[in-house]
Design a protein around this motif. Structure first.
Motif, PDB file in Angstrom:
ATOM      1  N   MET A   1       0.581  -1.343  -0.055  1.00 48.96           N
ATOM      2  CA  MET A   1      -0.229  -0.113   0.038  1.00 48.96           C
ATOM      3  C   MET A   1       0.979   1.583   0.050  1.00 48.96           C
ATOM      4  N   GLN A   2       0.402   1.424  -1.119  1.00 49.16           N
ATOM      5  CA  GLN A   2       1.581   3.244  -0.916  1.00 49.16           C
ATOM      6  C   GLN A   2       0.190   4.970  -0.292  1.00 49.16           C
ATOM      7  N   ILE A   3       1.220   5.919   0.330  1.00 48.03           N
ATOM      8  CA  ILE A   3       0.341   6.554   0.133  1.00 48.03           C
ATOM      9  C   ILE A   3       0.650   8.253  -0.529  1.00 48.03           C
ATOM     10  N   LEU A   4       0.020   9.051  -1.123  1.00 46.48           N
ATOM     11  CA  LEU A   4       0.520  10.436  -1.826  1.00 46.48           C
ATOM     12  C   LEU A   4      -0.651  11.403  -0.909  1.00 46.48           C
ATOM     13  N   LYS A   5       0.980  11.496  -0.637  1.00 49.94           N
ATOM     14  CA  LYS A   5       0.362  13.543  -0.082  1.00 49.94           C
ATOM     15  C   LYS A   5       0.419  14.525  -1.320  1.00 49.94           C
ATOM     16  N   LEU A   6      -0.151  15.162  -1.709  1.00 55.34           N
ATOM     17  CA  LEU A   6      -0.370  16.282  -3.139  1.00 55.34           C
ATOM     18  C   LEU A   6      -0.519  16.968  -1.996  1.00 55.34           C
ATOM     19  N   GLY A   7       0.762  18.384  -1.856  1.00 56.02           N
ATOM     20  CA  GLY A   7       0.692  19.398  -0.933  1.00 56.02           C
ATOM     21  C   GLY A   7      -0.480  20.935  -1.313  1.00 56.02           C
ATOM     22  N   GLY A   8      -0.580  20.944  -0.467  1.00 55.63           N
ATOM     23  CA  GLY A   8      -1.559  22.262  -0.762  1.00 55.63           C
ATOM     24  C   GLY A   8      -1.199  23.954  -1.778  1.00 55.63           C
ATOM     25  N   SER A   9       0.959  23.608  -1.998  1.00 54.65           N
ATOM     26  CA  SER A   9       1.132  24.283  -2.988  1.00 54.65           C
ATOM     27  C   SER A   9       1.507  23.930  -4.502  1.00 54.65           C
ATOM     28  N   VAL A  10       1.159  22.117  -4.297  1.00 59.25           N
ATOM     29  CA  VAL A  10       0.304  21.848  -5.930  1.00 59.25           C
ATOM     30  C   VAL A  10      -0.839  21.519  -5.626  1.00 59.25           C
ATOM     31  N   ILE A  11      -2.114  21.640  -5.701  1.00 54.61           N
ATOM     32  CA  ILE A  11      -3.030  21.425  -5.889  1.00 54.61           C
ATOM     33  C   ILE A  11      -4.352  22.955  -6.200  1.00 54.61           C
ATOM     34  N   THR A  12      -3.350  24.144  -5.128  1.00 51.93           N
ATOM     35  CA  THR A  12      -4.001  25.381  -5.178  1.00 51.93           C
ATOM     36  C   THR A  12      -3.182  26.463  -5.700  1.00 51.93           C
ATOM     37  N   HIS A  13      -3.682  27.535  -5.929  1.00 50.08           N
ATOM     38  CA  HIS A  13      -2.687  28.570  -6.339  1.00 50.08           C
ATOM     39  C   HIS A  13      -3.129  29.337  -4.937  1.00 50.08           C
ATOM     40  N   LYS A  14      -1.536  29.190  -4.141  1.00 51.55           N
ATOM     41  CA  LYS A  14      -1.051  29.571  -2.600  1.00 51.55           C
ATOM     42  C   LYS A  14      -2.084  31.248  -2.578  1.00 51.55           C
ATOM     43  N   ASP A  15      -1.502  32.095  -3.191  1.00 54.87           N
ATOM     44  CA  ASP A  15      -1.721  33.151  -3.527  1.00 54.87           C
ATOM     45  C   ASP A  15      -2.983  33.692  -3.666  1.00 54.87           C
ATOM     46  N   GLU A  16      -3.452  32.699  -4.062  1.00 53.62           N
ATOM     47  CA  GLU A  16      -4.973  33.353  -4.465  1.00 53.62           C
ATOM     48  C   GLU A  16      -5.979  32.670  -4.027  1.00 53.62           C
ATOM     49  N   TYR A  17      -6.942  33.055  -3.211  1.00 49.58           N
ATOM     50  CA  TYR A  17      -8.033  32.477  -2.069  1.00 49.58           C
ATOM     51  C   TYR A  17      -8.518  31.373  -2.553  1.00 49.58           C
ATOM     52  N   PHE A  18      -8.740  30.161  -2.352  1.00 48.07           N
ATOM     53  CA  PHE A  18     -10.452  29.459  -2.855  1.00 48.07           C
ATOM     54  C   PHE A  18      -9.815  29.007  -4.632  1.00 48.07           C
ATOM     55  N   SER A  19      -8.252  28.528  -4.669  1.00 51.64           N
ATOM     56  CA  SER A  19      -7.864  28.675  -7.039  1.00 51.64           C
ATOM     57  C   SER A  19      -7.446  27.675  -6.597  1.00 51.64           C
ATOM     58  N   PRO A  20      -8.323  26.613  -7.246  1.00 47.61           N
ATOM     59  CA  PRO A  20      -7.685  25.416  -7.420  1.00 47.61           C
ATOM     60  C   PRO A  20      -6.610  24.982  -8.596  1.00 47.61           C
ATOM     61  N   HIS A  21      -5.632  24.408  -8.171  1.00 50.90           N
ATOM     62  CA  HIS A  21      -5.122  24.683  -9.587  1.00 50.90           C
ATOM     63  C   HIS A  21      -4.957  23.458 -10.580  1.00 50.90           C
ATOM     64  N   THR A  22      -6.534  23.794 -11.177  1.00 49.59           N
ATOM     65  CA  THR A  22      -6.850  22.441 -12.524  1.00 49.59           C
ATOM     66  C   THR A  22      -6.051  21.821 -13.022  1.00 49.59           C
ATOM     67  N   GLU A  23      -4.742  22.529 -13.659  1.00 49.04           N
ATOM     68  CA  GLU A  23      -4.159  22.106 -14.541  1.00 49.04           C
ATOM     69  C   GLU A  23      -3.179  20.815 -13.229  1.00 49.04           C
ATOM     70  N   ASN A  24      -3.027  21.489 -12.926  1.00 53.45           N
ATOM     71  CA  ASN A  24      -2.097  20.983 -11.923  1.00 53.45           C
ATOM     72  C   ASN A  24      -2.712  18.762 -11.261  1.00 53.45           C
ATOM     73  N   ILE A  25      -4.087  19.477 -11.286  1.00 51.73           N
ATOM     74  CA  ILE A  25      -5.135  18.254 -10.458  1.00 51.73           C
ATOM     75  C   ILE A  25      -5.083  17.343 -11.407  1.00 51.73           C
ATOM     76  N   LYS A  26      -5.132  18.090 -13.049  1.00 53.74           N
ATOM     77  CA  LYS A  26      -5.604  17.222 -14.330  1.00 53.74           C
ATOM     78  C   LYS A  26      -4.327  16.003 -14.596  1.00 53.74           C
ATOM     79  N   ARG A  27      -3.224  17.273 -14.686  1.00 52.40           N
ATOM     80  CA  ARG A  27      -2.738  16.320 -14.794  1.00 52.40           C
ATOM     81  C   ARG A  27      -1.522  15.784 -13.497  1.00 52.40           C
ATOM     82  N   LEU A  28      -2.186  15.294 -12.765  1.00 52.06           N
ATOM     83  CA  LEU A  28      -1.495  14.507 -11.417  1.00 52.06           C
ATOM     84  C   LEU A  28      -2.761  13.070 -11.675  1.00 52.06           C
ATOM     85  N   ALA A  29      -4.103  13.388 -11.727  1.00 46.17           N
ATOM     86  CA  ALA A  29      -4.700  12.498 -11.705  1.00 46.17           C
ATOM     87  C   ALA A  29      -4.329  11.018 -13.059  1.00 46.17           C
TER      88      ALA A  29
END
Ligand code: IPE
Length: 256
Positions: free
Chosen positions: A1-29
């Motif tokens: 079993m493996q565990i993957l952490k996706l940090g907040g700095s990868v899946i969101t734009h950290k400087d913009e409130y409530f902004s998902p990083h759609t491109e990264n999320i799609k690529r990682l999926a």
């Protein structure tokens, strides 16, 4: 079993409130869909949970009743982010299943004490990929607290005897100093628990749960329990995929 952490700095734009990083999320999926091995994904908060938790000072616990709305808002912001990630994984064909930590565990003075593993074990047995996250949780001493994804992962790894934990963040691994601030910072490819002499740079931005040094400290226990722990840059294409496939990847490997 493996565990993957996706940090907040990868899946969101950290400087913009409530902004998902759609491109990264799609690529990682897509990258995640390459592995058929049992997997748990835990994602961070980035610009979703952290600013809300900070605004209402959730990590220090319940002091005034006005914070109750903030506690729930913090959790809600995380469930929204979780929904985006789970939906994207499903589109990529990954049998992802969102689970909130706050519904299955409590902390005591911010440390995870009781956790009911039955649901997660059941999901894994069926072949589902549980997708959890750092969350606003109940705390037996201070009313409520913030549980970081990192703390959660280590506990999951120990209790479920994980083979490997992959910490995906926006830097290549563990550095001798904060690479975003210090041009002389060097990537450490191999860190042995018994030889942690290097000064590890902390994360920038509004991180209420500890940055890189925090991650390293949390990970120690998992290494002691026999898990291989890899820190890598999940913003760089195919690193998560390579690590999930058990191949050699650029990053930092934490060993005993
Ligand atoms: C924090 O989780 C959870 C909340 C603030 C609700 P993490 O500490 O795992 O998140 P990141 O990866 O640092 O964003």
């Amino acid at each position: 079993m493996q565990i993957l952490k996706l940090g907040g700095s990868v899946i969101t734009h950290k400087d913009e409130y409530f902004s998902p990083h759609t491109e990264n999320i799609k690529r990682l999926a897509q990258e995640i869909s390459a592995t058929k091995k049992p997997l748990i994904i835990v994602h961070g908060a980035g610009s979703f949970g952290h600013p809300v938790a900070k605004k209402y000072n959730i990590s220090d616990g319940l002091k005034t009743s006005e914070q109750l709305v903030g506690f729930s808002e913090t959790h809600q912001s995380m469930t929204r982010l979780n929904q985006i990630i789970v939906d994207t994984l499903l589109e990529a064909g990954v049998p992802a299943f969102g689970i909130s930590a706050s519904s299955m565990l409590v902390t005591k003075n911010r440390r995870l004490v009781d956790i009911d593993m039955s649901i997660i074990k059941g999901c894994l047995k069926l072949g589902l990929v549980p997708v959890m996250y750092g969350d606003a949780v109940l705390d037996t001493e201070q009313g409520f607290a913030i549980l970081s994804g990192d703390q959660l992962i280590v506990r999951l790894a120990i209790d479920l005897e994980a083979e490997r934990i992959i910490f995906g963040s926006d830097v290549d691994g563990i550095y001798t100093a904060n690479p975003k601030l210090d041009p002389n910072a060097k990537l450490i490819e191999l860190v042995s628990l018994s030889h942690i002499t290097a000064e590890v740079g902390g994360a920038t931005n509004t991180d209420v749960t500890g940055g890189m040094l925090g991650k390293l400290k949390e990970a120690e226990e998992a290494v002691e329990a026999g898990a291989e722990v890899v820190f890598l840059n999940a913003n760089a294409e195919n690193r998560v995929k390579t690590a999930l496939l058990g191949e050699k990847v650029m990053g930092t490997l934490l060993t005993l």
